[in-house]
Design an enzyme around this catalytic site. Structure first.
Site, PDB file in Angstrom:
ATOM      1  N   MET A   1     -18.188 -14.237 -21.668  1.00 19.51           N
ATOM      2  CA  MET A   1     -18.641 -14.706 -20.365  1.00 19.51           C
ATOM      3  C   MET A   1     -19.570 -13.674 -19.712  1.00 19.51           C
ATOM      4  O   MET A   1     -20.527 -14.027 -19.034  1.00 19.51           O
ATOM      5  CB  MET A   1     -17.437 -15.015 -19.465  1.00 19.51           C
ATOM      6  CG  MET A   1     -17.793 -15.809 -18.237  1.00 19.51           C
ATOM      7  SD  MET A   1     -18.538 -17.414 -18.614  1.00 19.51           S
ATOM      8  CE  MET A   1     -17.114 -18.494 -18.538  1.00 19.51           C
TER       9      MET A   1
ATOM     10  N   GLU B   1       5.403  -3.814 -17.410  1.00 22.73           N
ATOM     11  CA  GLU B   1       5.792  -4.647 -16.274  1.00 22.73           C
ATOM     12  C   GLU B   1       4.785  -5.752 -15.987  1.00 22.73           C
ATOM     13  O   GLU B   1       5.159  -6.837 -15.547  1.00 22.73           O
ATOM     14  CB  GLU B   1       6.001  -3.795 -15.016  1.00 22.73           C
ATOM     15  CG  GLU B   1       7.219  -2.876 -15.074  1.00 22.73           C
ATOM     16  CD  GLU B   1       6.933  -1.537 -15.751  1.00 22.73           C
ATOM     17  OE1 GLU B   1       5.833  -1.368 -16.326  1.00 22.73           O
ATOM     18  OE2 GLU B   1       7.822  -0.662 -15.696  1.00 22.73           O
TER      19      GLU B   1
ATOM     20  N   PHE C   1      10.187  11.917  -6.919  1.00 22.45           N
ATOM     21  CA  PHE C   1       9.786  11.520  -8.272  1.00 22.45           C
ATOM     22  C   PHE C   1       9.799   9.992  -8.385  1.00 22.45           C
ATOM     23  O   PHE C   1      10.760   9.338  -7.997  1.00 22.45           O
ATOM     24  CB  PHE C   1      10.731  12.134  -9.310  1.00 22.45           C
ATOM     25  CG  PHE C   1      10.429  11.685 -10.714  1.00 22.45           C
ATOM     26  CD1 PHE C   1       9.217  12.014 -11.308  1.00 22.45           C
ATOM     27  CD2 PHE C   1      11.336  10.902 -11.422  1.00 22.45           C
ATOM     28  CE1 PHE C   1       8.921  11.576 -12.596  1.00 22.45           C
ATOM     29  CE2 PHE C   1      11.041  10.474 -12.709  1.00 22.45           C
ATOM     30  CZ  PHE C   1       9.841  10.815 -13.295  1.00 22.45           C
ATOM     31  N   GLN C   2       8.759   9.436  -8.926  1.00 26.16           N
ATOM     32  CA  GLN C   2       8.568   7.986  -9.083  1.00 26.16           C
ATOM     33  C   GLN C   2       8.718   7.238  -7.762  1.00 26.16           C
ATOM     34  O   GLN C   2       9.219   6.128  -7.722  1.00 26.16           O
ATOM     35  CB  GLN C   2       9.518   7.410 -10.153  1.00 26.16           C
ATOM     36  CG  GLN C   2       9.131   7.899 -11.554  1.00 26.16           C
ATOM     37  CD  GLN C   2       9.788   7.108 -12.671  1.00 26.16           C
ATOM     38  OE1 GLN C   2      10.908   6.630 -12.545  1.00 26.16           O
ATOM     39  NE2 GLN C   2       9.086   6.991 -13.798  1.00 26.16           N
TER      40      GLN C   2
ATOM     41  N   LYS D   1      17.966   3.081  -4.573  1.00 25.14           N
ATOM     42  CA  LYS D   1      19.064   3.329  -5.505  1.00 25.14           C
ATOM     43  C   LYS D   1      20.416   3.353  -4.805  1.00 25.14           C
ATOM     44  O   LYS D   1      21.409   2.846  -5.330  1.00 25.14           O
ATOM     45  CB  LYS D   1      18.817   4.654  -6.239  1.00 25.14           C
ATOM     46  CG  LYS D   1      19.809   4.906  -7.373  1.00 25.14           C
ATOM     47  CD  LYS D   1      19.433   6.107  -8.219  1.00 25.14           C
ATOM     48  CE  LYS D   1      20.336   6.183  -9.456  1.00 25.14           C
ATOM     49  NZ  LYS D   1      19.985   7.300 -10.338  1.00 25.14           N
TER      50      LYS D   1
END
Lengths: 168, 578
Positions: free
Chosen positions: B484, B53, B115-116, B165
């Site tokens: 750097m 993502e 869940f999630q 959902k």
């Protein structure tokens, strides 16, 4: 230089009464390291679903301008007023003050309450709860005087404020 | 009004199409299955299945930055949503318009540690310009259109819409974009006439002026860059552009004096320091530009054009604040400048340019390739610039030394051509951003300049690039070290090379080939030009692993917290006469 002096300012912020809006305003203060000295929030317009948040904060003029601009750009904010710098305003706070004691202590606490125009809103044989309304420093003074008598507990609302005059 | 009802997932597709969205970068998950079922059933919206993502977020940023249109991302609840956070903050810092749609667990499970489940709106509140939790399918269309409005109006930024959902599965009416403007959010675009007048008067009085332009001009659209160019040429004032503003004024114009700030040019920094009037257009006085704020342009009257009132007086107190769109403000300034028939003080300006040309004569970006056995990174980028020049190209970078050298040696004459993570400095930005740019511009050359540290942070998107036949060219300047970090350790931490060594890492050639790229390599100076030309000429995705000198530092450098006139020229410092 007086321009860098930190001073107390009261902001009145009109917001959409939606979930998350208070979190967003408070998060702005904590995320950018600004102080919150007092914060109140309540719905003020049922139909339009608007709430008003009153925030007492402190900072240099540059920081106070930043706070205003940062609040103003939040999507859920309708209006930001700086009640300290925009013009005269009325500021009030309420406290519920529990004082315990017997005999002369009770009499003394009632005497002070009378001077401060505080009301007794609860009473037992050994306690009073006073309701006192006024500016923050008046409440501070009342609480200070109750300490030696038997101050047991304090709840304060935080400051609410409104601009004086006909303008809204 | 139509009373037809649609499923939540359908409403999303309709809303995206009504917002002229052509492509979304996404990754499906449990709670977004109903949305993906709708994506399956249609063919107007292109969905690119990314590897992660975060990659999707940077791809959308590259898409947005190169087109001026908002980028769109879809992610699932929980880990899908938390993986978008770096991209959201990156877009927030660089004012990139994004709309990120995340799935959320079913409404009655919210708060149950399902869940999630993650508190996505809570987590992303300070990572977005605004975010929404949709509570009913009935609100979905309005909120989606409002999200696009907020993302693209005023100072652009990322907006996240969290959709449970059951809202995706439920039904609701559809409303179009016109019915969905937020009731309250109306950013100011037209600047105040009095502020414009004050700005013009200050510019007219200038003896040592500078125009300092930033990313706000890119966000205003290509017309703003044209207006900036017109103003600079009409006044004859020197122009410097920030990291986010590269290309808003043509780098090939003699009035251009390079980038200001920590790794800016000697001439830009001394001109910033010594100027008497500074016009900041769409930049934000970032600390990497200002250095020590109490020593920043101490003798200058400052004008600041910004669409975001909170940018005014945030870091630097200014004398004239012009709040509004950069393009509109420039248009008004040019109009008034012409109307008043202003002629700048030619004698003073000539003397000012004499000073600037003396600083420019130091040639602070000079480097020595001939004496070295290894390819100098500066040489690699100058060669890339020469090879690309004149063609239709876009460049993205990752973060670190290669990014600063790219900013110094790749010279852009147009806006929207240069994509880099400026404010947040996100390693791992470059490859997915290049993917997003190539999706938007399939027939243009898109080059990602990276290095082996950043490369590994979103390397999975190389697979997405090759799977989608995107001809992205990746130039990895491999110096076996986090350059750097090593540079700062050398300069400020007694040369203690703590945890920056990347030698003995992956075989990048095998890796690139495994990911479906043509892999090339170069390590000798005489191979560099040929390898870059071959990289650009080879069809399809190409990875060029270029070994470069390990211990090269980026100069000039203004140490953090120093003033502009305390600039360190590195090996070129002997060129400055006292």
């Amino acid at each position: 230089m007086s321009n860098d002096e930190s001073r107390e300012h009261t902001f009145s912020v009109l917001v959409d009464n939606e979930s998350g809006v208070l979190h967003r305003v408070v998060g702005l203060f904590s995320g950018r390291g600004y102080n919150i000295e007092s914060l109140t929030v309540s719905e003020v317009e049922e139909e339009e679903r608007l709430s008003k948040i009153t925030i007492v904060t402190s900072g240099t003029p540059m920081i106070i301008d930043q706070i205003r601009a940062q609040l103003d750009r939040l999507v859920q904010v309708h209006n930001v007023a700086n009640l300290t710098s925009d013009g005269p305003s009325v500021q009030r706070e309420m406290a519920l003050v529990k004082v315990t004691g017997k005999g002369e202590q009770r009499v003394e606490s009632l005497r002070i309450a009378d001077i401060f125009r505080a009301h007794v809103v609860d009473s037992t044989n050994s306690s009073f709860v006073f309701e006192v309304v006024g500016q923050t420093d008046k409440l501070d003074a009342f609480i200070e005087l109750m300490k030696p008598i038997g101050l047991a507990d304090v709840s304060r609302t935080g400051v609410v404020a409104i601009a004086r005059g006909a303008e809204t | 009004m139509s009373t037809k009802r649609f499923i939540g997932g359908e409403i999303i597709i309709k809303a995206l199409i009504d917002q002229d969205v052509e492509v979304v970068f996404g990754y499906p998950g449990g709670v977004t299955l109903p949305l993906y079922d709708q994506i399956y059933k249609q063919n107007r919206l292109r969905h690119i299945l990314v590897g992660h993502e975060q990659g999707g977020m940077h791809a959308a940023e590259g898409y947005a930055r190169s087109t001026g249109k908002p980028g769109v991302v879809m992610a699932t609840s929980g880990p899908g949503a938390t993986n978008t956070v770096t991209g959201l903050v990156d877009a927030l810092m660089d004012s990139i318009p994004l709309v990120c749609l995340t799935g959320q667990v079913t409404s009655n499970l919210i708060g149950n540690d399902a869940f999630q489940e993650a508190d996505t709106t809570g987590i992303t509140r300070s990572a977005t310009k605004h975010n929404y939790l949709v509570k009913s399918t009935e609100d979905l269309a309005r909120i989606l259109h409002e999200a696009f409005y907020v993302a693209t109006n005023g100072r652009p930024g990322p907006v996240l819409v969290d959709i449970p959902k059951d809202v995706l599965l439920g039904t609701g009416a559809y409303v179009g974009p016109e019915a969905s403007e937020p009731r309250n959010y109306k950013p100011r675009l037209n600047p105040d006439a009095k502020a414009i007048e004050e700005a013009v008067d200050l510019l007219a009085s200038a003896k040592r002026p500078i125009i300092y332009a930033g990313g706000g001009i890119v966000n205003s659209g290509p017309k703003a860059s044209k207006l900036l160019t017109k103003l600079v040429r009409a006044t004859g004032f020197p122009c410097t552009t920030t990291l986010m503003g590269l290309g808003t004024f043509p780098a090939s114009d003699p009035l251009y004096i390079g980038m200001p700030g920590m790794h800016g040019t000697y001439e830009a920094n001394l001109a910033m320091h010594d100027c008497d009037v500074m016009l900041n257009v769409g930049a934000r006085f970032d600390d990497r530009v200002t250095g020590r704020t109490d020593a920043f342009a101490p003798g200058a009257k400052k004008i600041h054009i910004d669409i975001d009132p909170s940018s005014i007086n945030k870091n630097i107190a200014v004398d004239v604040a012009v709040i509004g769109d950069a393009g509109k403000a420039l248009d008004k300034i040019i109009g008034l400048w012409n109307k008043k028939k202003i002629k700048p003080d030619a004698k003073a300006l000539k003397a000012w340019w004499r000073s600037i040309d003396k600083w420019r004569g130091i040639d602070c970006l000079a480097y020595d390739q001939d004496a070295k056995a290894a390819i100098m990174p500066q040489f690699a980028l100058e060669t890339l610039h020469k090879t690309l020049a004149g063609s239709d190209y876009y460049v993205t970078t990752d973060v670190g030394q290669h990014q600063m050298w790219s900013a110094q040696y790749l010279r852009f004459d147009e806006p929207n051509r240069w994509m880099t993570s400026g404010g947040l400095g996100t390693m791992g930005y470059g490859i997915p951003a290049a993917m997003g740019v190539q999706v938007a511009h399939p027939n243009s050359r898109v080059v990602c300049v990276t290095s082996e540290g950043s490369l590994m942070m979103n390397v999975q998107e190389m697979v997405t690039i090759s799977k989608n036949n995107l001809p992205v060219k990746i130039l990895s300047l491999n110096n076996n070290v986090l350059g750097m970090i090593r540079q700062w350790q050398e300069l400020f931490h007694d040369n203690h090379e703590s945890e920056c060594d990347l030698s003995g890492g992956a075989d990048f050639i095998k890796m690139a080939e495994a990911f479906g790229f043509t892999a090339l390599s170069a390590s000798r100076p005489d191979e560099a030009a040929g390898a870059i030309a071959e990289m650009l000429a080879t069809p399809g995705p190409v990875f060029l692993n270029m070994a470069v000198a390990r211990d090269e530092n980026v100069f000039p450098m203004i140490p953090s917290g120093a003033a502009h006139n305390e600039i360190d020229l590195g090996p070129n410092k002997q060129l400055v006469s006292a």
